[in-house]
Design an enzyme around this catalytic site. Sequence first.
Site, mmCIF file in Angstrom:
data_model
loop_
_atom_site.group_PDB
_atom_site.id
_atom_site.type_symbol
_atom_site.label_atom_id
_atom_site.label_comp_id
_atom_site.label_asym_id
_atom_site.label_seq_id
_atom_site.Cartn_x
_atom_site.Cartn_y
_atom_site.Cartn_z
ATOM 1 N N GLY A 86 -1.400 3.740 -2.854
ATOM 2 C CA GLY A 86 -1.122 2.323 -2.672
ATOM 3 C C GLY A 86 -0.850 1.950 -1.231
ATOM 4 N N SER B 5 -1.429 -2.082 1.454
ATOM 5 C CA SER B 5 -0.560 -3.187 1.842
ATOM 6 C C SER B 5 0.899 -2.818 1.604
ATOM 7 C CB SER B 5 -0.909 -4.451 1.042
ATOM 8 O OG SER B 5 -0.686 -4.234 -0.348
ATOM 9 N N GLY B 6 1.790 -3.718 1.998
ATOM 10 C CA GLY B 6 3.204 -3.581 1.676
ATOM 11 C C GLY B 6 3.842 -2.303 2.159
ATOM 12 N N ILE B 7 4.677 -1.730 1.299
ATOM 13 C CA ILE B 7 5.456 -0.539 1.649
ATOM 14 C C ILE B 7 4.538 0.635 1.969
ATOM 15 C CG2 ILE B 7 7.133 1.143 0.794
ATOM 16 C CD1 ILE B 7 8.293 -1.130 -0.958
ATOM 17 N N GLY B 8 3.449 0.790 1.224
ATOM 18 C CA GLY B 8 2.535 1.901 1.464
ATOM 19 C C GLY B 8 1.917 1.858 2.843
ATOM 20 N N SER C 121 12.545 0.836 -8.113
ATOM 21 C CA SER C 121 12.941 -0.558 -7.941
ATOM 22 C C SER C 121 14.359 -0.743 -8.441
ATOM 23 C CB SER C 121 12.001 -1.472 -8.731
ATOM 24 O OG SER C 121 12.473 -2.800 -8.769
ATOM 25 N N TYR D 139 7.515 -4.485 -16.771
ATOM 26 C CA TYR D 139 7.671 -3.978 -15.405
ATOM 27 C C TYR D 139 8.942 -3.138 -15.311
ATOM 28 C CZ TYR D 139 8.695 -3.896 -10.404
ATOM 29 O OH TYR D 139 9.014 -3.499 -9.133
#
Length: 270
Positions: free
Chosen positions: A9, A12-15, A132, A145
Amino acid sequence: MNKTIFITGASSGIGKAAAKLFSEKGWNVIATMRNPEKETELNKIQNVTVLKLDVTNLKQIQETVQKVLETREVDVVFNNAGYALMGALEAISDEQLVDQMETNFLGVVRVTKAFIPYFREKNAGLFITTGSSAGLAGFPVGSIYDASKWAIEGWSESLSFELAQFGIGIKTIEPGLVATEIGNKSPVATHPAYDEMLNSFMSFIGQSKEITTAEQIAEVVYGAATDGTKKLRYVCGEDAIAMYTHRLAVGDEVFREDIQQMLEGGTSII
């Protein structure tokens, strides 16, 4: 010899933030994503290798991991691929339910399983997973989720006993709200019977001022990879830390009452 991290992943984002940070720290980075042909940043960094990987495709997982391990050593696997499916259970289709668990939970399990024999043989290795705060407490209109993240929690803790005897570590990063594209890209399932609750909760999320950046979470990931401890959970982000501290202090039922009051217009605890 520079260490190597394998990231899922990473588009984008954290990855992506983690891929950039680890590369800046001198690590070799294997950044995987579903559509590497769309990547315009990571493939320009000398010590980053971009590969195609869909974590819902078991055959692709096995083939990609085998291909990587035939040519290089891996020290850390960062299981980061995932997304948030929001909506009441009654509004969620079976296809959406399965896809959420396939991506967020089974994808992590299968990538991890593919690397275990390699780490076991060299008697070393570390798995880090993006969990999370929703894996530490259940929130409205997020049951599937949240379930995927709670599954990560129990699985990681149980697996830690299996892996420890072979010098393999497993850690979970537990951020709260993060300013990434996940919020914009995540599907929302609607149902008229639950629209008021959904709108109320999403409004609280949208108004939150305690939002952590992907770069800040990447720093936590780097710390987890390098601190040399056996720490299992890294709760991070001021909102997640405050929420989890509050839950532990007041207990499950009072915490749930606080969430209910928040939905009805009270003070947010998230």
